[in-house]
Design a protein around this motif. Structure first.
Motif, mmCIF file in Angstrom:
data_model
loop_
_atom_site.group_PDB
_atom_site.id
_atom_site.type_symbol
_atom_site.label_atom_id
_atom_site.label_comp_id
_atom_site.label_asym_id
_atom_site.label_seq_id
_atom_site.Cartn_x
_atom_site.Cartn_y
_atom_site.Cartn_z
ATOM 1 N N ASP A 117 67.480 -26.608 19.641
ATOM 2 C CA ASP A 117 66.035 -26.452 19.709
ATOM 3 C C ASP A 117 65.463 -27.441 20.728
ATOM 4 O OD1 ASP A 117 63.347 -26.070 19.303
ATOM 5 O OD2 ASP A 117 63.297 -26.970 17.309
ATOM 6 N N LEU B 249 69.088 -23.542 14.681
ATOM 7 C CA LEU B 249 69.307 -22.274 15.375
ATOM 8 C C LEU B 249 69.403 -21.180 14.320
ATOM 9 C CD1 LEU B 249 70.095 -20.570 17.898
ATOM 10 C CD2 LEU B 249 72.468 -21.249 17.457
ATOM 11 N N ARG B 250 68.528 -20.192 14.422
ATOM 12 C CA ARG B 250 68.524 -19.120 13.419
ATOM 13 C C ARG B 250 69.509 -18.023 13.789
ATOM 14 N NH1 ARG B 250 66.126 -16.885 9.174
ATOM 15 N NH2 ARG B 250 65.735 -14.639 9.131
ATOM 16 N N TYR C 155 64.796 -19.555 17.194
ATOM 17 C CA TYR C 155 64.448 -20.574 16.203
ATOM 18 C C TYR C 155 63.232 -20.084 15.434
ATOM 19 C CZ TYR C 155 67.435 -23.194 19.342
ATOM 20 O OH TYR C 155 68.492 -23.594 20.113
ATOM 21 N N ARG D 139 73.215 -25.610 15.901
ATOM 22 C CA ARG D 139 73.077 -25.299 17.316
ATOM 23 C C ARG D 139 74.276 -24.463 17.752
ATOM 24 N NH1 ARG D 139 73.165 -31.281 19.856
ATOM 25 N NH2 ARG D 139 72.713 -30.108 21.742
#
Length: 641
Positions: free
Chosen positions: A234, A241-242, A258, A217
């Motif tokens: 998320d 978290l991408r 995400y 995150r």
């Protein structure tokens, strides 16, 4: 009507589109028959377009911080193209002997870039290089400089460095840099990411990290006190978290992305979220990437998804909350598969035999009884990776030809949190990970999906390793297998990782992978070899098609050839294709055409799918030069058994 195979390989005309820092222009890189062209579109002037340059070398575009020119990036050079006119001027040739790397545009200086390099005697520097060739040392230290953040005056304020804990375990240290020197702000395990993104107005370091448990995150960390505040995670409590979308002018974080069960984007403040919420509803299953700045006149949105072979661009007017198509004529100027012929996958979940909840994707042909269709299990590579819901040429080709495609995100897959990734515990080969794939297959059959008598398994890299395992360990479950660049012995592949290969965060890849599987532990090594497909060659009964590249930097092609030859000597049905010019991935369109052609013929032959034989003399000539073993079926594979 059957879609020609070659159409699945058509590349988008728009290679890249980049919004200017002020949000009033877009630079576009368009594919041309002999290279690329650079265009500038003036949004404030009603979309006036100007073609500025053609090249065979340019790979990416970057706006200078003042928005008055473009930095053109090639494999090893940087050039500057001024908006005022004239041709590009080369200003930097990256020196491989000094390990120079382009590290991005300097947002704090009008026409400068940032470059990292290695000096003699193990010293590393971060340089500010102007388009006029002037150079300034921003920072010098004893660690590779990979991730860093500058303040608004262009001074280095945050640095990510590699460290080593007791026992040699790799760690990441986020340091705050000021006039008093370097001070540790945060220390993380190698698997916790700890990626510094920015410094906020109060001096806190914004970090993408895993600090309080399982999911990645966004955090704000006070470097003086160590106090941490979670800023976002998320909303569904499901995915890591991408990425974080940054303000094109200030670098301020605007939105969080995400990407597991589907790609989702959320604003990081009320204003941005107020714009994104209706856009999420508008685009549904598609994914969005955002370029823009807070208060800017325009945002540039890129729409992608499984039913879009070529991404679609949109201009968004925040003041009017209005969305209009952008670059649509350029997008439509090359052939592509229509959305109506493509099928969106659906997210599926199942319980493994040990109770763990797992996730993946299923794509099925439209208008066909799912109980009767042949099913292809497609295993992703890595194994520390995951399947997303985006466009896939192979998946869409197979579905259009009448197959269902199951793509499992078995344990060891990324994106679902650390516990999901580490749950594999190195149990590859004939172990828990392969069991996850079979459990997912059982769950689909229990729901009436796929003909259990017509199932194949395919995969690339680790997916190829899993394919070999599927045929060796459970030959009654699969009628055939297709393995490309397969790791024959996973232990050997992992042990051969280059000690000097660094990830983007500066950590050695080999040391990080060892945190996921202790491949140097003799007990682990013995177990991996015992469960390897290579140790169970004689059990392989089903037909196998193998592709390999002679220049593969990950998998030794000699291992692949020995594996195929051993199967052949046992009288097994194996076909080996080796292209000496290819690496770990297929780099040429011809190689990809041949791969899709043979895969389609092979699966059609062994799963009983009748098909029209496409005439492609170029592919046939190519195959005569690369089929090394077997392949007698190739000429007559259009006849279903």
């Amino acid at each position: 009507m059957r879609v020609p195979l070659d159409l699945y390989l058509e590349q988008p005309r728009i290679r890249e589109a980049v919004l200017s820092p002020a949000g009033d222009r877009v630079a576009a890189l368009l594919r041309e028959p002999r290279g690329v062209s650079v265009w500038v579109i003036d949004l404030a002037a009603g979309g006036r377009r100007e073609k500025r340059f053609e090249s065979r070398m340019v790979e990416r575009l970057h706006w200078s911080a003042d928005g008055e020119g473009l930095v053109l990036e090639t494999v090893d050079r940087l050039a500057f193209l001024p908006l005022a006119g004239g041709r590009p001027t080369l200003f930097l040739h990256l020196d491989p002997l000094r390990e120079q790397r382009f590290s991005g545009i300097d947002l704090t200086h009008p026409r400068h870039v940032l470059v990292s390099e290695k000096e003699a005697e193990g010293r590393f520097r971060l340089l500010r290089v102007g388009v006029d060739g002037g150079t300034e040392v921003v920072f010098a230290g004893d660690q590779p400089i990979r991730r860093f953040v500058l303040d608004r005056e262009g001074r280095l304020r945050v640095l990510l460095r590699a460290a080593e804990a007791a026992g040699g375990r790799p760690e990441l240290v986020v340091e705050r840099v000021d006039g008093q020197g370097r001070r540790e702000a945060l220390r993380c395990d190698a698997l916790d990411a700890c990626e510094p993104l920015a410094v906020d107005g109060s001096g806190r370091v914004l970090v993408r990290a895993r600090l309080d448990g399982d999911l990645l995150r966004l955090w704000a960390v006070d470097p003086a006190t160590g106090a941490r505040e979670p800023l976002t995670a998320d909303p569904e409590g499901f995915a890591d978290l991408r990425t974080v979308e940054l303000d094109a002018q200030s670098g301020r974080p605007l939105a969080a992305v995400y990407d597991t069960d589907r790609r989702r984007i959320y604003g990081l403040d009320a204003e941005v979220e107020g714009h994104l919420a209706p856009l999420r509803r508008r685009f549904g299953e598609a994914s969005l990437d955002l370029q823009g700045r807070a208060g800017g006149p325009f945002w540039l949105l890129l729409e992608a998804g499984p039913r879009l072979q070529h991404p679609r661009y949109h201009l968004y007017h925040p003041a009017a909350k209005r969305l209009v198509p952008f670059l649509e004529a350029e997008r439509a100027s090359v052939p592509m598969l229509p959305e109506g012929r493509l099928v969106a996958p659906r997210a599926v979940s199942w319980r493994a035999s040990d109770g763990m909840l797992l996730h993946g994707w299923l794509t099925t042909p439209a208008g066909v009884d799912p109980r009767t269709v042949p099913l292809v299990v497609r295993v992703h590579g890595g194994p520390w990776n995951h399947v997303r819901s985006g466009w896939s040429a192979l998946t869409q080709l197979l579905v259009e030809r009448g197959y269902a495609v199951f793509e499992p995100n078995f344990r060891a897959s990324t994106g679902y949190g650390l516990a999901y990734t580490t749950a594999a515990k190195g149990d590859f080969g004939n172990g828990r990970v392969q069991g996850d794939i079979l459990d997912g297959l059982d769950a689909l059959h229990a729901q009436g999906i796929g003909d259990p008598q017509r199932v194949a398994i395919v995969g690339h890299s680790f997916g190829g390793f899993s394919t070999l395992g599927g045929l060796a360990f459970t030959p009654k479950r699969f009628r055939a297998g297709v393995a490309s660049a397969p790791s024959i012995d996973l232990l050997r592949t992992l042990s051969d990782l280059d000690e000097e290969e660094l990830q983007g965060n500066g950590l050695p890849l080999k040391r990080v992978v060892e945190q996921l599987i202790a491949f140097e532990d003799p007990r682990v090594a013995t177990e991996l070899r015992r469960k390897s497909p290579e140790a169970h060659l004689a059990a392989t009964e089903r037909p196998l098609l193998i592709f390999a590249g002679g220049q593969d930097e990950r998998v030794d092609v000699v291992d692949v050839q020995h594996y195929a030859q051993a199967l052949h000597d046992l009288g097994r049905d194996v076909t080996l294709v080796v292209d000496e010019t290819q690496g770990h991935n297929f780099e040429t369109r011809l190689a990809m055409r041949a791969y899709l052609t043979l895969t389609e013929r092979f699966l059609g032959k062994h799963l009983g799918v009748a098909m029209e034989q496409e005439e492609d003399p170029e592919v046939e000539t190519y195959l005569r030069g690369v089929v090394r073993l077997g392949g007698g079926w190739i000429a007559t594979s259009d006849e279903a058994p």
